[in-house]
Design an enzyme around this catalytic site. Structure first.
Site, PDB file in Angstrom:
ATOM      1  N   GLY A  11     113.238  51.539  10.366  1.00 25.52           N
ATOM      2  CA  GLY A  11     114.589  52.065  10.126  1.00 25.52           C
ATOM      3  C   GLY A  11     114.807  53.500  10.560  1.00 25.52           C
ATOM      4  O   GLY A  11     115.744  54.161  10.092  1.00 25.52           O
ATOM      5  N   ASN A  13     115.908  54.615  13.417  1.00 28.59           N
ATOM      6  CA  ASN A  13     117.195  54.753  14.122  1.00 28.59           C
ATOM      7  C   ASN A  13     118.362  54.772  13.146  1.00 28.59           C
ATOM      8  O   ASN A  13     119.304  55.541  13.301  1.00 28.59           O
ATOM      9  CB  ASN A  13     117.356  53.635  15.156  1.00 28.59           C
ATOM     10  CG  ASN A  13     116.591  53.939  16.423  1.00 28.59           C
ATOM     11  OD1 ASN A  13     116.978  54.805  17.209  1.00 28.59           O
ATOM     12  ND2 ASN A  13     115.474  53.243  16.612  1.00 28.59           N
ATOM     13  N   ARG A  63     119.613  29.597  13.383  1.00 28.88           N
ATOM     14  CA  ARG A  63     120.273  30.813  13.888  1.00 28.88           C
ATOM     15  C   ARG A  63     121.775  30.852  13.567  1.00 28.88           C
ATOM     16  O   ARG A  63     122.298  31.846  13.082  1.00 28.88           O
ATOM     17  CB  ARG A  63     120.056  30.944  15.405  1.00 28.88           C
ATOM     18  CG  ARG A  63     120.546  32.280  15.955  1.00 28.88           C
ATOM     19  CD  ARG A  63     120.266  32.450  17.428  1.00 28.88           C
ATOM     20  NE  ARG A  63     118.899  32.146  17.795  1.00 28.88           N
ATOM     21  CZ  ARG A  63     117.861  32.955  17.575  1.00 28.88           C
ATOM     22  NH1 ARG A  63     118.042  34.109  16.997  1.00 28.88           N
ATOM     23  NH2 ARG A  63     116.645  32.597  17.937  1.00 28.88           N
ATOM     24  N   MET A  88     114.972  42.616  14.958  1.00 28.84           N
ATOM     25  CA  MET A  88     114.203  41.841  15.925  1.00 28.84           C
ATOM     26  C   MET A  88     114.592  40.362  15.921  1.00 28.84           C
ATOM     27  O   MET A  88     113.768  39.487  15.703  1.00 28.84           O
ATOM     28  CB  MET A  88     112.703  42.024  15.649  1.00 28.84           C
ATOM     29  CG  MET A  88     112.246  43.455  15.868  1.00 28.84           C
ATOM     30  SD  MET A  88     112.910  44.201  17.376  1.00 28.84           S
ATOM     31  CE  MET A  88     111.516  45.086  17.978  1.00 28.84           C
ATOM     32  N   LEU A  91     120.932  37.334  18.639  1.00 30.21           N
ATOM     33  CA  LEU A  91     122.150  36.905  17.953  1.00 30.21           C
ATOM     34  C   LEU A  91     122.784  35.732  18.702  1.00 30.21           C
ATOM     35  O   LEU A  91     122.691  35.636  19.923  1.00 30.21           O
ATOM     36  CB  LEU A  91     123.142  38.064  17.880  1.00 30.21           C
ATOM     37  CG  LEU A  91     122.689  39.284  17.076  1.00 30.21           C
ATOM     38  CD1 LEU A  91     123.730  40.382  17.150  1.00 30.21           C
ATOM     39  CD2 LEU A  91     122.421  38.905  15.622  1.00 30.21           C
ATOM     40  N   HIS A 107     117.363  49.910  22.855  1.00 34.95           N
ATOM     41  CA  HIS A 107     116.138  49.297  23.379  1.00 34.95           C
ATOM     42  C   HIS A 107     115.276  50.386  24.026  1.00 34.95           C
ATOM     43  O   HIS A 107     115.806  51.230  24.749  1.00 34.95           O
ATOM     44  CB  HIS A 107     116.490  48.210  24.396  1.00 34.95           C
ATOM     45  CG  HIS A 107     115.285  47.507  24.917  1.00 34.95           C
ATOM     46  ND1 HIS A 107     114.574  46.589  24.170  1.00 34.95           N
ATOM     47  CD2 HIS A 107     114.619  47.619  26.097  1.00 34.95           C
ATOM     48  CE1 HIS A 107     113.544  46.166  24.870  1.00 34.95           C
ATOM     49  NE2 HIS A 107     113.539  46.775  26.042  1.00 34.95           N
ATOM     50  N   ASP A 139     125.186  41.066  24.079  1.00 34.10           N
ATOM     51  CA  ASP A 139     125.738  39.735  24.330  1.00 34.10           C
ATOM     52  C   ASP A 139     124.718  38.726  23.789  1.00 34.10           C
ATOM     53  O   ASP A 139     123.773  39.119  23.108  1.00 34.10           O
ATOM     54  CB  ASP A 139     126.088  39.539  25.819  1.00 34.10           C
ATOM     55  CG  ASP A 139     124.881  39.701  26.724  1.00 34.10           C
ATOM     56  OD1 ASP A 139     123.737  39.621  26.222  1.00 34.10           O
ATOM     57  OD2 ASP A 139     125.072  39.909  27.933  1.00 34.10           O
TER      58      ASP A 139
END
Ligand code: GAR
Length: 204
Positions: A11, A13, A63, A88, A91, A107, A139
Site C-alpha cells: 500500500g 502508492n 471474476r 494484483m 478487471l 505499473h 482497460d
C-alpha cells in the site's frame, strides 16, 4: 474528486496519494480503500488515518461476481475515480465499463515494455538502460490502457531487482498523484490511445 483505492499488499502508492492529499498538493478525498487480501499491510495505514476500508476476498470467487461486489462498494461510496495501487487482479470488461476512463493503474515499467509480473526483473534481465513507471487508464487487458504519465529511471550497472525496484517505486509515488490531480482538474482527455493533458490555466 472522490477516490476509491484498490490494494492487495504493502500500500505504499496508496500512502503516497494520501500524503499528497494531506499536504494539500492533491485536491481529492479517499472515499474507500478496498483490499482483496485481509492481511494487506496497506489496510493498517488506512485504519491509522481513519480512511474507510473494506476487505473483499477474491480467492475462489468468479471474476464477474467479484467485480460486481467491488463496483457496488465503490458506487455506495460515490467514488468518481478508481485507483489501482498494487491491486494484483485483472478487471473484467464490466468493471471497466462501469467507470469509463475512470480507472487508473500504476505499473513499474515504461509500458508497453515489460507488462505483467516482476516488471523490474524483466527489465534488468533484458538489459535496458532506462526503466521507469507508467500511470495509465485501465482497460480489460493486462497493463494495456492509454498512458497518462511516465517517469524514466536510469538502470545502473550495479542494480539488483531490489535497488531498481526501490528507485522506480519512489518515482511512482511522485507520479501517481500528479495524474490524479490532472484528471481532477479536468485537464485530461483521451483520444484513442493518446491521452492529452492541457496546461493548467494560471490564475490572475
Ligand atoms: C508497485 O511497484 C506497483 O507499481 C506494482 O505493485 C507495487 C505495489 O506497491 N504494480 C504492478 O505491478 C501492477 N501491474 P504498493 O502496494 O506498495 O503500492
Amino acid at each position: 474528486m472522490r477516490l476509491g483505492i484498490l490494494i492487495s499488499g504493502r500500500g505504499s502508492n496508496f500512502e503516497a496519494i494520501s500524503n499528497a492529499i494531506n499536504k494539500g498538493k492533491l485536491e481529492a478525498e479517499i472515499a474507500i480503500v478496498i483490499s482483496n487480501r485481509a492481511n494487506a499491510a496497506g489496510l493498517e495505514i488506512a485504519r491509522e488515518r481513519g480512511i474507510p476500508i473494506r476487505v473483499i476476498p477474491s480467492q475462489g470467487v468468479d471474476r464477474e461476481k467479484y467485480d460486481k461486489i467491488v463496483i457496488e462498494e465503490l458506487k455506495t461510496h460515490e467514488v468518481e475515480l478508481v485507483c489501482l495501487a498494487g491491486f494484483m487482479r485483472l478487471l473484467s470488461a464490466s468493471f471497466v465499463q462501469a467507470f469509463p476512463n475512470r480507472v487508473l493503474n500504476i505499473h513499474p515499467s515504461l509500458l508497453p515494455a515489460f507488462p505483467g509480473l516482476d516488471a523490474q526483473k524483466q527489465a534488468l534481465e533484458y538489459g535496458v538502460k532506462i526503466a521507469g513507471c507508467t500511470v495509465h487508464f485501465v482497460d480489460e487487458f493486462l497493463d494495456s490502457g492509454p498512458i497518462i504519465l511516465q517517469t524514466a529511471v536510469p538502470v545502473l550497472d550495479k542494480d539488483t531487482v531490489e535497488s531498481l525496484s526501490a528507485r522506480i517505486l519512489l518515482q511512482g509515488h511522485l507520479t501517481y498523484w500528479r495524474a490524479i490531480q490532472a484528471i481532477s482538474e479536468g485537464l485530461v482527455t483521451v483520444a484513442g490511445r493518446k491521452v492529452l493533458i492541457a496546461e493548467p490555466q494560471l490564475e490572475e
